[in-house]
Design a protein around this motif. Structure first.
Motif, short mmCIF file in Angstrom:
data_model
loop_
_atom_site.label_atom_id
_atom_site.label_comp_id
_atom_site.label_asym_id
_atom_site.label_seq_id
_atom_site.Cartn_x
_atom_site.Cartn_y
_atom_site.Cartn_z
N ARG A 44 0.85 -1.20 0.00
CA ARG A 44 0.00 0.00 0.00
C ARG A 44 0.89 1.24 0.00
O ARG A 44 1.73 1.41 0.87
N LEU A 45 0.68 2.09 -1.01
CA LEU A 45 1.46 3.32 -1.14
C LEU A 45 0.51 4.44 -1.52
O LEU A 45 0.07 4.54 -2.67
N GLY A 46 0.16 5.29 -0.54
CA GLY A 46 -0.84 6.33 -0.80
C GLY A 46 -2.17 5.69 -1.17
O GLY A 46 -2.69 4.84 -0.45
N ASN A 47 -2.70 6.07 -2.32
CA ASN A 47 -3.95 5.49 -2.80
C ASN A 47 -3.75 4.22 -3.62
O ASN A 47 -4.72 3.62 -4.09
N TYR A 48 -2.49 3.82 -3.80
CA TYR A 48 -2.18 2.64 -4.59
C TYR A 48 -2.18 1.38 -3.73
O TYR A 48 -1.80 1.40 -2.56
N VAL A 49 -2.58 0.26 -4.35
CA VAL A 49 -2.33 -1.08 -3.81
C VAL A 49 -1.52 -1.79 -4.88
O VAL A 49 -2.06 -2.23 -5.90
N LEU A 50 -0.22 -1.87 -4.65
CA LEU A 50 0.71 -2.29 -5.71
C LEU A 50 0.98 -3.78 -5.69
O LEU A 50 1.10 -4.41 -4.64
N THR A 51 1.11 -4.31 -6.90
CA THR A 51 1.50 -5.70 -7.08
C THR A 51 2.41 -5.79 -8.31
O THR A 51 2.79 -4.77 -8.89
N ASP A 52 2.76 -7.00 -8.67
CA ASP A 52 3.72 -7.27 -9.75
C ASP A 52 3.41 -6.48 -11.03
O ASP A 52 2.27 -6.42 -11.48
N GLY A 53 4.46 -5.90 -11.60
CA GLY A 53 4.29 -5.11 -12.81
C GLY A 53 3.75 -5.88 -13.99
O GLY A 53 3.10 -5.32 -14.88
N SER A 54 3.97 -7.20 -14.02
CA SER A 54 3.53 -8.01 -15.16
C SER A 54 2.02 -8.17 -15.23
O SER A 54 1.49 -8.61 -16.26
N VAL A 55 1.30 -7.78 -14.17
CA VAL A 55 -0.17 -7.85 -14.19
C VAL A 55 -0.73 -6.96 -15.29
O VAL A 55 -1.74 -7.29 -15.94
N THR A 56 -0.10 -5.81 -15.53
CA THR A 56 -0.60 -4.85 -16.53
C THR A 56 0.23 -4.85 -17.81
O THR A 56 0.07 -3.99 -18.66
N GLY A 57 1.11 -5.81 -17.97
CA GLY A 57 1.91 -5.90 -19.19
C GLY A 57 3.21 -6.60 -18.91
O GLY A 57 3.97 -6.18 -18.04
N ILE A 58 3.49 -7.66 -19.64
CA ILE A 58 4.63 -8.52 -19.32
C ILE A 58 5.98 -7.87 -19.65
O ILE A 58 7.00 -8.19 -19.06
N VAL A 59 6.00 -6.94 -20.63
CA VAL A 59 7.23 -6.25 -21.01
C VAL A 59 6.94 -4.74 -21.05
O VAL A 59 5.99 -4.32 -21.71
N PRO A 60 7.74 -3.91 -20.37
CA PRO A 60 7.44 -2.47 -20.24
C PRO A 60 7.87 -1.62 -21.42
O PRO A 60 8.60 -0.64 -21.27
N VAL A 61 7.38 -1.97 -22.60
CA VAL A 61 7.80 -1.26 -23.81
C VAL A 61 7.28 0.18 -23.81
O VAL A 61 8.03 1.12 -24.09
N LYS A 62 6.00 0.37 -23.49
CA LYS A 62 5.43 1.72 -23.52
C LYS A 62 6.12 2.64 -22.50
O LYS A 62 6.44 3.80 -22.81
N ALA A 63 6.34 2.14 -21.30
CA ALA A 63 7.01 2.95 -20.27
C ALA A 63 8.41 3.32 -20.72
O ALA A 63 8.88 4.45 -20.49
N ALA A 64 9.11 2.40 -21.38
CA ALA A 64 10.46 2.68 -21.88
C ALA A 64 10.41 3.76 -22.95
O ALA A 64 11.22 4.70 -22.96
N ARG A 65 9.45 3.66 -23.86
CA ARG A 65 9.35 4.64 -24.95
C ARG A 65 8.93 6.01 -24.43
O ARG A 65 9.39 7.04 -24.91
#
Length: 293
Positions: free
Chosen positions: A183-204
């Motif tokens: 829990r971080l502020g209003n976030y409930v964080l979990t594994d990044g792969s839940v929303t995309g297995i490879v972070p291409v968009k974030a990298a671009r």
């Protein structure tokens, strides 16, 4: 988690998640480093965030390999290796007496999971990162780096670009159901792969340069049976995940796909095999790097 100005570079790496299969990232990095290919930025998810952060800090893939091997031989890792083995075991490769014992062990694990939010607390990742990385800020990295987690509230990616490295990498590596959420502020964080297995968009979005995706996801199974409603639901989820993965990869300039097969995420005994798969895949891509200049 604030936006930063894009960094000019020739190549940017987007390292995907996959647990033990992500050890193939080390092999890819070893080849790119040996060939003198300049990496100006790294985006990582889950195991890709762990390996990516290590390389961004140490700047040497061989050193990353040595540190990870020592970690897998450490008493800390051995403490949890039995649970990992039970989670990763292929019943067809285990003799019947051991199979029965291990089935009982897995049953206990699943019973525990059914009564708690996760099998492990975040301490398992905190202790792991204590071994693998010093307690540093993003600004201390030799190579610019970002770590991506998933927010269970909004269903969106959360990109870490500043502050301390360890919490950012931990947030990206919280395997759903295995390691408790953060829990971080209003976030409930979990594994990044839940929303995309490879972070291409974030990298671009963060860096300038050609984005190279390294995909270590499992291949979609062809040998499956649809005997129960549970089988149908699992297969449907597998197809959805595969299509999401392809959507992520379609916007990359190039994709390196180590042949990691269907190696279970928890099977860290295959470290050498995974690293070799990464090396082979990276060498196959060298002609692309030569022609892209």
């Amino acid at each position: 988690m604030l936006s930063v100005r894009k960094k000019n570079s020739e190549y940017v790496l987007a390292l995907g998640g996959g647990g033990a299969r992500g050890l193939a990232h080390i092999g890819v990095l070893k080849v790119l480093q040996a060939e003198g290919i300049n990496i100006g930025g790294i985006a990582g998810i889950s195991m890709g965030a762990i390996i990516g952060a290590m390389y961004a800090y140490y700047g040497n893939a061989v050193e990353v390999e040595e540190i990870f091997k020592k970690f897998l031989q450490s008493q800390f890792h051995q403490k949890f290796s039995k649970t990992f083995f039970l989670l990763s075991e292929n019943p067809d490769t285990v003799q019947r007496p051991s199979r029965i014992v291990n089935k009982l062990g897995r049953g206990f694990i699943y019973l525990k999971a059914a009564s708690k939010k996760a099998l492990f607390s975040q301490n398992i990742l905190k202790d792991t990162l204590d071994y693998l990385l010093p307690d540093i800020q993003f600004s201390a990295m030799r190579i610019p780096f970002i770590s991506i987690a998933s927010d269970l509230v909004s269903g969106r990616q959360v990109v870490f670009r500043s502050g301390k490295i360890r919490p950012a990498v931990i947030a990206s590596s919280l395997i759903p159901g295995i390691v408790e959420t953060l829990r971080l502020g209003n976030y409930v964080l979990t594994d990044g792969s839940v929303t995309g297995i490879v972070p291409v968009k974030a990298a671009r979005d963060t860096f300038s340069g050609k984005v190279i995706a390294v995909d270590v996801s499992m291949t979609m199974r062809r040998d499956f049976e649809l005997r129960t409603a549970f089988d149908v639901a699992l297969r449907a989820n597998e197809i959805t995940s595969h299509l999401l993965d392809q959507t992520c990869l379609d916007i990359a300039d190039h994709v390196i796909s180590p042949k990691v097969g269907n190696t279970n995420w928890a099977n860290f005994d295959k470290l050498d095999e995974m690293i070799h798969a990464g090396e082979v895949a990276a060498r196959r891509s060298l002609s692309w790097f030569k022609n892209s200049k």
